[in-house]
Design an enzyme around this catalytic site. Structure first.
Site, short mmCIF file in Angstrom:
data_model
loop_
_atom_site.label_atom_id
_atom_site.label_comp_id
_atom_site.label_asym_id
_atom_site.label_seq_id
_atom_site.Cartn_x
_atom_site.Cartn_y
_atom_site.Cartn_z
N LYS A 9 0.82 -1.21 0.00
CA LYS A 9 0.00 0.00 0.00
C LYS A 9 0.86 1.27 0.00
O LYS A 9 2.06 1.20 0.28
CB LYS A 9 -0.94 -0.04 1.21
CG LYS A 9 -1.92 -1.23 1.19
CD LYS A 9 -2.87 -1.19 2.36
CE LYS A 9 -3.88 -2.32 2.29
NZ LYS A 9 -4.88 -2.25 3.39
N TYR A 49 -12.19 -2.99 -3.82
CA TYR A 49 -12.73 -3.00 -2.45
C TYR A 49 -14.27 -2.98 -2.44
O TYR A 49 -14.87 -2.56 -1.46
CB TYR A 49 -12.17 -1.83 -1.65
CG TYR A 49 -10.76 -2.06 -1.13
CD1 TYR A 49 -10.48 -3.13 -0.26
CD2 TYR A 49 -9.71 -1.22 -1.47
CE1 TYR A 49 -9.21 -3.34 0.23
CE2 TYR A 49 -8.42 -1.43 -0.98
CZ TYR A 49 -8.18 -2.50 -0.12
OH TYR A 49 -6.91 -2.72 0.36
N PHE A 57 -15.51 3.25 6.40
CA PHE A 57 -14.14 3.60 6.04
C PHE A 57 -13.87 3.52 4.54
O PHE A 57 -12.77 3.81 4.09
CB PHE A 57 -13.13 2.72 6.80
CG PHE A 57 -13.31 1.24 6.58
CD1 PHE A 57 -12.76 0.61 5.46
CD2 PHE A 57 -14.02 0.46 7.48
CE1 PHE A 57 -12.93 -0.75 5.25
CE2 PHE A 57 -14.19 -0.90 7.27
CZ PHE A 57 -13.64 -1.51 6.15
N ARG A 85 -1.75 -14.47 3.99
CA ARG A 85 -2.56 -13.82 5.03
C ARG A 85 -1.90 -13.97 6.40
O ARG A 85 -1.92 -13.05 7.21
CB ARG A 85 -3.98 -14.43 5.04
CG ARG A 85 -4.79 -14.19 3.79
CD ARG A 85 -5.37 -12.82 3.70
NE ARG A 85 -6.25 -12.47 4.80
CZ ARG A 85 -6.93 -11.32 4.85
NH1 ARG A 85 -6.82 -10.42 3.88
NH2 ARG A 85 -7.70 -11.05 5.88
N THR A 91 -5.60 -7.32 10.61
CA THR A 91 -5.85 -6.08 9.89
C THR A 91 -5.37 -4.85 10.67
O THR A 91 -4.69 -3.99 10.11
CB THR A 91 -7.36 -5.94 9.57
OG1 THR A 91 -7.80 -7.12 8.89
CG2 THR A 91 -7.64 -4.73 8.72
N ARG A 102 2.61 -6.78 9.37
CA ARG A 102 1.92 -5.67 10.04
C ARG A 102 2.36 -5.56 11.50
O ARG A 102 2.52 -4.46 12.03
CB ARG A 102 0.40 -5.88 9.95
CG ARG A 102 -0.16 -5.63 8.54
CD ARG A 102 -1.55 -6.20 8.42
NE ARG A 102 -2.23 -5.78 7.19
CZ ARG A 102 -3.37 -6.31 6.77
NH1 ARG A 102 -3.96 -7.27 7.47
NH2 ARG A 102 -3.94 -5.89 5.66
N ASN A 112 -2.09 -0.09 6.93
CA ASN A 112 -1.53 -1.35 7.44
C ASN A 112 -0.66 -2.08 6.41
O ASN A 112 -0.54 -3.30 6.43
CB ASN A 112 -2.67 -2.24 7.96
CG ASN A 112 -3.70 -2.51 6.87
OD1 ASN A 112 -3.53 -2.12 5.72
ND2 ASN A 112 -4.77 -3.19 7.23
N HIS A 115 -2.01 -5.60 1.38
CA HIS A 115 -3.28 -6.28 1.10
C HIS A 115 -2.95 -7.68 0.60
O HIS A 115 -1.97 -7.86 -0.13
CB HIS A 115 -4.07 -5.55 0.01
CG HIS A 115 -5.17 -6.41 -0.57
ND1 HIS A 115 -6.41 -6.51 0.04
CD2 HIS A 115 -5.20 -7.26 -1.64
CE1 HIS A 115 -7.16 -7.37 -0.66
NE2 HIS A 115 -6.45 -7.83 -1.67
N GLU A 126 -9.20 -10.53 -8.13
CA GLU A 126 -8.23 -9.47 -7.90
C GLU A 126 -7.03 -9.59 -8.84
O GLU A 126 -6.50 -8.58 -9.32
CB GLU A 126 -7.78 -9.49 -6.43
CG GLU A 126 -8.92 -9.12 -5.48
CD GLU A 126 -8.57 -9.28 -4.01
OE1 GLU A 126 -7.43 -9.65 -3.68
OE2 GLU A 126 -9.47 -9.04 -3.17
P1 IDP Z 1 -7.68 -7.03 5.34
O1 IDP Z 1 -6.87 -6.02 4.55
O2 IDP Z 1 -6.91 -7.54 6.53
O3 IDP Z 1 -8.24 -8.13 4.48
P2 IDP Z 1 -10.37 -5.91 5.37
O4 IDP Z 1 -11.36 -6.15 6.48
O5 IDP Z 1 -10.60 -6.62 4.08
O6 IDP Z 1 -8.92 -6.23 5.96
O7 IDP Z 1 -10.33 -4.34 5.13
C1 IDP Z 1 -9.71 -3.80 3.99
C2 IDP Z 1 -8.86 -2.64 4.39
O8 IDP Z 1 -9.69 -1.58 4.86
C3 IDP Z 1 -7.90 -2.90 5.57
O9 IDP Z 1 -6.69 -3.51 5.18
C4 IDP Z 1 -7.69 -1.51 6.12
O10 IDP Z 1 -6.74 -0.79 5.35
C5 IDP Z 1 -9.07 -0.89 5.93
N1 IDP Z 1 -9.92 -1.06 7.13
C6 IDP Z 1 -10.63 -2.15 7.46
N2 IDP Z 1 -11.32 -1.95 8.59
C7 IDP Z 1 -11.04 -0.69 8.97
C8 IDP Z 1 -11.47 0.11 10.08
O11 IDP Z 1 -12.26 -0.30 10.93
N3 IDP Z 1 -10.95 1.36 10.13
C9 IDP Z 1 -10.08 1.83 9.21
N4 IDP Z 1 -9.66 1.13 8.16
C10 IDP Z 1 -10.14 -0.13 8.04
MG MG Z 2 -9.64 -8.02 2.89
#
Ligand code: IDP
Ligand code: MG
Length: 156
Positions: A9, A49, A57, A85, A91, A102, A112, A115, A126
């Site tokens: 990212k 996304y 968010f 993963r 996350t 992370r 974070n 992805h 994807e």
């Molecule tokens: P992942 O990247 O671990 O698969 P996802 O739930 O798919 O997590 O969320 C996608 C991305 O959205 C996360 O990597 C993060 O950058 C952002 N994100 C997810 N949940 C939150 C939140 O509660 N607050 C802020 N950003 C979030």
């Molecule tokens: Mg995800």
């Protein structure tokens, strides 16, 4: 063998962590079969996304992901999706275990660093989104493949 999509990212790129994070995947034994650095358009990021479209968010996420260059990787290996993963960690980087990307390198929920596709279905969609052309990924055999995996048990 399975393929998955990984994105480094904008925070990873801005913080000069491309090499370090790429190295984690290489060190693990995942094979890089696609690699590009781009500033991806909002439309593509929104599609990527789409599952989070209703989340509070979402807008910030798309803005963040389009704020600077991103490195897209196609990685290949046995159980590549799950392995990736696990390497990434939770996350919310503050809750991610030490030893994960992370957990070792980040402090943010949103910024974070990485992805990774979370299912075979997501990986397929994807990869098609970020590496649409057949010539954008390369099928090749690493010289050390027979040492990364057991030839007897896993490469038959
Ligand atoms: P992942 O990247 O671990 O698969 P996802 O739930 O798919 O997590 O969320 C996608 C991305 O959205 C996360 O990597 C993060 O950058 C952002 N994100 C997810 N949940 C939150 C939140 O509660 N607050 C802020 N950003 C979030
Ligand atoms: Mg995800």
């Amino acid at each position: 063998m399975e393929r998955t999509l990984v994105l480094l990212k904008p925070d990873a790129v801005q913080r000069g962590l491309i090499g370090k994070i790429l190295g984690r995947f290489e060190d693990k034994g995942l094979k890089i079969v696609g690699l590009k650095l781009r500033k991806f358009p909002a439309a593509l990021l929104e599609q990527h996304y789409a599952a989070h479209k209703e989340r509070p968010f979402f807008k910030n996420l798309v803005k963040f992901m389009g704020s600077g260059p991103v490195v897209a990787l196609a990685l290949e290996g046995k159980d590549a999706i799950e392995v990736t993963r696990k390497l990434m960690g939770k996350t919310n980087a503050r809750q991610a275990e030490p030893g994960t990307i992370r957990g070792d390198l980040g402090m943010s929920f949103s910024n974070n660093l990485v992805h990774g596709s979370d299912s075979a279905e997501a990986a397929k969609t994807e990869l098609a989104l970020f590496f649409p052309g057949a010539e954008e990924t390369v099928a090749w055999e690493p010289a050390n493949l027979g040492w990364i995996y057991s030839v007897e048990e896993e490469l038959r």
